[in-house]
Motif scaffolding. Structure first.
Motif, PDB file in Angstrom:
ATOM      1  N   VAL A   1       0.841  -1.204   0.000  1.00  0.00           N
ATOM      2  CA  VAL A   1       0.000   0.000   0.000  1.00  0.00           C
ATOM      3  C   VAL A   1       0.878   1.257   0.000  1.00  0.00           C
ATOM      4  CG1 VAL A   1      -1.669   1.329   1.349  1.00  0.00           C
ATOM      5  CG2 VAL A   1      -1.956  -1.142   1.098  1.00  0.00           C
ATOM      6  N   GLY A   2       1.955   1.243   0.799  1.00  0.00           N
ATOM      7  CA  GLY A   2       2.864   2.394   0.832  1.00  0.00           C
ATOM      8  C   GLY A   2       3.525   2.647  -0.510  1.00  0.00           C
TER       9      GLY A   2
ATOM     10  N   GLY B   1       1.376   4.399  -2.831  1.00  0.00           N
ATOM     11  CA  GLY B   1       1.212   5.811  -2.498  1.00  0.00           C
ATOM     12  C   GLY B   1       2.143   6.735  -3.253  1.00  0.00           C
TER      13      GLY B   1
ATOM     14  N   ALA C   1       1.635  10.752  -4.939  1.00  0.00           N
ATOM     15  CA  ALA C   1       2.617  11.717  -4.429  1.00  0.00           C
ATOM     16  C   ALA C   1       3.398  12.353  -5.565  1.00  0.00           C
ATOM     17  CB  ALA C   1       3.568  11.033  -3.444  1.00  0.00           C
TER      18      ALA C   1
ATOM     19  N   ALA D   1       3.762  14.527   0.620  1.00  0.00           N
ATOM     20  CA  ALA D   1       3.053  13.322   0.179  1.00  0.00           C
ATOM     21  C   ALA D   1       4.027  12.160  -0.010  1.00  0.00           C
ATOM     22  CB  ALA D   1       2.301  13.598  -1.121  1.00  0.00           C
TER      23      ALA D   1
ATOM     24  N   ALA E   1       3.865   8.535   2.024  1.00  0.00           N
ATOM     25  CA  ALA E   1       3.921   7.209   1.401  1.00  0.00           C
ATOM     26  C   ALA E   1       5.073   6.393   1.967  1.00  0.00           C
ATOM     27  CB  ALA E   1       4.062   7.356  -0.119  1.00  0.00           C
TER      28      ALA E   1
ATOM     29  N   VAL F   1       4.130   4.855   5.374  1.00  0.00           N
ATOM     30  CA  VAL F   1       3.303   3.652   5.260  1.00  0.00           C
ATOM     31  C   VAL F   1       4.154   2.470   4.804  1.00  0.00           C
ATOM     32  CG1 VAL F   1       1.325   2.603   4.100  1.00  0.00           C
ATOM     33  CG2 VAL F   1       1.232   5.005   4.798  1.00  0.00           C
TER      34      VAL F   1
END
Length: 440
Positions: free
Chosen positions: A104-105, A108, A112, A120, A124, A127
């Motif tokens: 998931v990170g 991100g 970003a 942003a 990310a 995470v």
């Protein structure tokens, strides 16, 4: 040299007579080592991301090191929740959860980069690092427990060699895909037409979006693979077997755990700080006077040295005291940093690159010595040791602030002090004192 305080080896039958097991489950060990490769790759990719973001957002050294501060700060903030999760999920599902969160990170990075927002990117990264924190809490003790205690340092060092293979590949990967396009200054961008500015921003976003999207897909696929594979539970070394309900403070009161936490802080801080500064250091006219893409290749040599050293160290630690080897390797790194600070040209450059070879055994050795003979307290000590990886946030940021004042070269005094503490830990701080009731 004997491994001090080690229990008698557990024999298994063979044609030639009893011999000591190296691991109780070689297939499980092989599966878990793939996890080490992946998080090594992701962690080292930060060394390439830093100069890219530094140029893209026109940051000073301290601001650029917020990448490492955010990434490794997640270890400090999330290691206790990660330990809680692993205690309830078990090692296998803990590893699956860590891979999914890291995926998931990585995803991100797409928004970003599209937003062209430094905060942003940091979000990310946080995470992504949270997922790796869960992996560290679950996978490190799991590998150490997959066999006799005497060979635990060697076993974890072997797994960490795959981690180093990931860190070796990451600079090549990042150098080709992230640093391949020169970043324009804000003045140069302002001189472009609106259409050209939009095209430039899109191109810059894509240099980061593509690689991290691919990594996200790989992480999710690996999570599914681990979930489908049957791994031994090893519940005897988890909180489920702790009938006394010990606390984190109980673990921290044990001297070799407390000293180990400080040693992990110093080691990770030094290792990450050196890797983070290497591109900027080698591009300096007085040192390597080379472009960033070439300097990224030397970063890969730094991690290649760690990989070679871990394969060799895995063999050495079945024959010699891990404590003595740890102190010796830390002392060599102090001498290499002294050379780096006192010379110029590629003598200074290669001396800092060579540090990777002697970094090799440090993390796995410190970690296994820190959880030695802890039984059901192993999980709590593991969370504390992983929390100490916050050194990778604090030391690079402190070295960045120091470099802004006294220069990049002289700022290497900070990691030298970190290695000095590791010498102490190897010689004295890692000794197990009065913990018979916790023996496995």
């Amino acid at each position: 040299m004997a491994f001090a305080n080690a229990p008698a080896p557990t024999p298994v039958a063979s044609a030639a007579g009893p011999r000591e097991r190296y691991t109780d489950n070689p297939v499980a060990l092989g599966v878990v080592t793939t996890i080490f490769f992946m998080w090594g790759f992701l962690t080292c990719l930060n060394d390439i991301l830093i100069p890219h973001l530094k140029a893209l957002f026109e940051l000073n050294y301290a601001q650029a090191m917020l990448v490492q501060f955010t990434f490794f700060g997640a270890y400090f903030l999330m290691s206790l929740p990660a330990g809680w999760a692993v205690a309830r999920l078990g090692y296998k599902l803990g590893i699956v959860a860590g891979l999914a969160i890291a995926g998931v990170g990585a995803m991100g990075f797409w928004p970003a980069a599209g937003l062209h927002s430094y905060p942003a990117f940091l979000g990310a990264l946080f995470v992504l690092a949270t997922g790796i924190t869960v992996l560290q809490v679950a996978a490190n003790p799991y590998v150490a427990l997959l066999g006799p205690e005497r060979t635990s340092s060697s076993r974890l060092t072997l797994a960490q060699a795959l981690n180093s293979f990931g860190t070796f590949l990451a600079p090549h990967f990042g150098g080709l895909l992230i640093l391949s396009v020169a970043v324009k200054s804000s003045l140069e961008v302002a001189q472009l037409s609106p259409t050209a500015q939009l095209a430039y921003r899109t191109q810059e976003a894509q240099t980061v979006q593509g690689p991290y999207l691919g990594l996200a897909i790989a992480l999710f696929a690996l999570a599914v693979l681990v979930y489908l594979f049957r791994l031994p539970a090893l519940e005897e070394a988890t909180e489920q077997a702790d009938r006394s309900r010990h606390t984190l403070l109980d673990a921290l009161r044990i001297p070799h755990v407390l000293f180990g936490v400080l040693a992990i802080f110093c080691y990770v801080g030094a290792e990450v700080s050196i890797g983070s500064f290497m591109v900027s250091y080698l591009t300096m006219p007085r040192i390597g006077n080379m472009p960033e893409t070439t300097a990224a290749t030397y970063v890969s040599y730094y991690w290649l040295g760690a990989m070679i050293g871990r394969f060799a160290g895995s063999w050495l630690m079945t024959r010699y005291s891990p404590r003595a080897l740890l102190a010796l390797f830390a002392l060599v790194n102090i001498l290499l940093l002294a050379t780096t600070m006192s010379t110029a040209g590629m003598t200074a450059g290669w001396s800092v690159v060579a540090i990777g070879l002697f970094n090799s055994i440090m993390f796995p050795t410190i970690f296994t010595l820190g959880i030695e003979r802890l039984g059901p307290l192993t999980e709590k000590a593991s969370s504390l040791l992983i929390m100490a990886i916050v050194g990778g946030a604090v030391v690079p940021f402190a070295q960045g602030a120091l470099a802004d004042r006294i220069g990049v070269q002289m700022a290497f005094v900070l990691p030298a002090l970190c290695y000095a503490y590791i010498v102490f830990y190897g010689l004295r701080g890692s000794r197990v004192v009065d913990a018979p009731t916790l023996a496995r």
